[in-house]
Each structure stands twice: as C-alpha cells, then as structure tokens.
Write a protein that holds these residues in place. Structure first.
Motif, PDB file in Angstrom:
ATOM      1  N   SER A   6       0.824  -1.212   0.000  1.00 48.17           N
ATOM      2  CA  SER A   6       0.000   0.000   0.000  1.00 48.17           C
ATOM      3  C   SER A   6       0.859   1.263   0.000  1.00 48.17           C
ATOM      4  CB  SER A   6      -0.902   0.017   1.232  1.00 48.17           C
ATOM      5  OG  SER A   6      -1.776  -1.078   1.221  1.00 48.17           O
ATOM      6  N   GLU A   7       0.197   2.378  -0.258  1.00 46.09           N
ATOM      7  CA  GLU A   7       0.831   3.689  -0.188  1.00 46.09           C
ATOM      8  C   GLU A   7      -0.058   4.620   0.621  1.00 46.09           C
ATOM      9  OE1 GLU A   7       1.085   5.039  -4.210  1.00 46.09           O
ATOM     10  OE2 GLU A   7       2.795   3.759  -4.682  1.00 46.09           O
ATOM     11  N   LEU A   8       0.576   5.439   1.452  1.00 44.90           N
ATOM     12  CA  LEU A   8      -0.135   6.513   2.142  1.00 44.90           C
ATOM     13  C   LEU A   8       0.318   7.813   1.504  1.00 44.90           C
ATOM     14  CD1 LEU A   8      -1.973   7.581   4.408  1.00 44.90           C
ATOM     15  CD2 LEU A   8       0.069   7.711   5.842  1.00 44.90           C
ATOM     16  N   ASN A   9      -0.615   8.566   0.977  1.00 47.21           N
ATOM     17  CA  ASN A   9      -0.303   9.852   0.350  1.00 47.21           C
ATOM     18  C   ASN A   9      -0.677  10.974   1.301  1.00 47.21           C
ATOM     19  OD1 ASN A   9       0.531   9.228  -2.531  1.00 47.21           O
ATOM     20  ND2 ASN A   9      -1.294   7.974  -2.269  1.00 47.21           N
ATOM     21  N   VAL A  10       0.267  11.877   1.529  1.00 48.15           N
ATOM     22  CA  VAL A  10       0.047  13.027   2.393  1.00 48.15           C
ATOM     23  C   VAL A  10       0.271  14.281   1.547  1.00 48.15           C
ATOM     24  CG1 VAL A  10       0.717  14.208   4.510  1.00 48.15           C
ATOM     25  CG2 VAL A  10       0.959  11.723   4.361  1.00 48.15           C
ATOM     26  N   THR A  11      -0.784  15.043   1.361  1.00 44.18           N
ATOM     27  CA  THR A  11      -0.678  16.286   0.606  1.00 44.18           C
ATOM     28  C   THR A  11      -0.609  17.448   1.579  1.00 44.18           C
ATOM     29  OG1 THR A  11      -1.910  15.338  -1.223  1.00 44.18           O
ATOM     30  CG2 THR A  11      -1.763  17.743  -1.149  1.00 44.18           C
ATOM     31  N   VAL A  12       0.357  18.333   1.351  1.00 41.77           N
ATOM     32  CA  VAL A  12       0.529  19.532   2.164  1.00 41.77           C
ATOM     33  C   VAL A  12       0.085  20.716   1.314  1.00 41.77           C
ATOM     34  CG1 VAL A  12       2.174  20.968   3.424  1.00 41.77           C
ATOM     35  CG2 VAL A  12       2.484  18.485   3.362  1.00 41.77           C
ATOM     36  N   ARG A  13      -0.922  21.467   1.803  1.00 40.17           N
ATOM     37  CA  ARG A  13      -1.414  22.664   1.116  1.00 40.17           C
ATOM     38  C   ARG A  13      -1.129  23.864   1.999  1.00 40.17           C
ATOM     39  NH1 ARG A  13      -6.828  23.300  -0.075  1.00 40.17           N
ATOM     40  NH2 ARG A  13      -6.208  24.609  -1.787  1.00 40.17           N
TER      41      ARG A  13
END
Length: 175
Positions: free
Chosen positions: A143-150
């Motif tokens: 699996s992959e965990l995606n963390v987006t920083v805005r």
C-alpha cells in the motif's frame, strides 16, 4: 511588522509513503518569492494536511494497520528527514493521523501554523525552501499513504529591523 505585497496563493506538495518507519521528504522552493535585497518574505497563513490511501478515494484503514500513526511536518530549516519535537523553532506546522482499531481514524492537529507572536497572525519565512517530512509507523503490504501539504500564503515586505530579527532567529534555530 509585515506589509502584504501579493494576494493569497497556495503551494502544494504530495509525499507518498510506501515503507514502514521510513521518512519521506520533499521541498518547496521559495526562491522566487523570498528576496533579501527587497526584504521580501513568505507569510504563511494556513497549512492543511490531507491524508489519502493508495488511490485518492481509497480507505485509509487499509493502508495503515490498526493502532498506528502517521506524522507530517513542515519546517523552514532542513532537519535531515526526522520528525521534530514541537519546541523546534524551525517547525512551521505539523499534524498526525491516528488509526485506532476500535474507534476508527483520528486526525490530530499539532500546529497550523505556529506564528511565534506575529501580530498579523502569519508565520514569516525568510529562507528559500520549506522542508516537508512524513513518516508512518506501519504501512500495510504494498500500500501507499499519500500526504498532501497545502500551504496558504502571500508575499510580504518587512522593515529592515524586522527582516534582520527573523533572519537571526532562523539562523539561531539551526542548532
């Protein structure tokens, strides 16, 4: 202290975590916005963290195994890809995502951002990069965990004394 020079804009970067207890890092280049000669800096108004699974609409609980946590931090100095304590003066924002086996998913905010006393409620950054670090205690299988920083920000101009004070503080935080 600061005078707003531009309208608000957003800076966005995504970190993809694929391995357990392995920090993932990225940078956001601020060189086009920060100018020493003009005493120009970035004023960070708000930082949001968005956690997503392997796909944009996937289930987070299938990516992070139960009773585990994922951390993400933004700092204005390079801390070598390590998660820092909250008293680090270079820390701009941080957040965590907890997955509890019985109660589900919990998003815990630490700082969004810490303004260190700025009167206008922004975090002023005079460095030419922002450093992002994220790490999860356990990623399931492939699996992959995606963390987006805005990051919501604007360009600001400072008085000479204010510019020097922030530059000295930033340099002093580098230890």
């Amino acid at each position: 202290m600061s005078k707003k020079k531009t309208s608000t804009f957003y800076l966005t970067e995504r970190l993809t975590l694929t391995a357990t207890a392995t920090p993932v890092t990225a940078t956001i280049d601020l060189g086009a916005y920060v100018d020493v000669a003009d005493r120009q800096c970035i004023a960070i108004e708000e930082v949001d963290f968005i956690f997503q699974a392997t796909t944009a609409k996937g289930n987070i609980t299938s990516v992070i195994t139960p009773n585990q946590v994922a951390h993400v931090q933004v700092s204005d100095l390079n801390r070598g890809g390590t998660i820092q304590f909250a008293d680090d003066r270079a820390l701009v924002a941080s957040g965590s995502l907890y997955v509890d086996a019985q109660d589900g998913v919990h998003n815990a905010a630490d700082m969004y951002p810490d303004v260190y006393g700025a009167r206008d409620g922004v975090r002023l950054v005079v460095n030419d990069q922002l450093y992002l670090t994220s790490e999860a205690t356990n990623i399931a299988g492939s699996s992959e965990l995606n963390v987006t920083v805005r990051i919501k920000a604007h360009v600001a101009t400072l008085k000479s004394a204010d510019w020097m004070a922030i530059a000295i503080q930033s340099t002093a935080a580098d230890n």
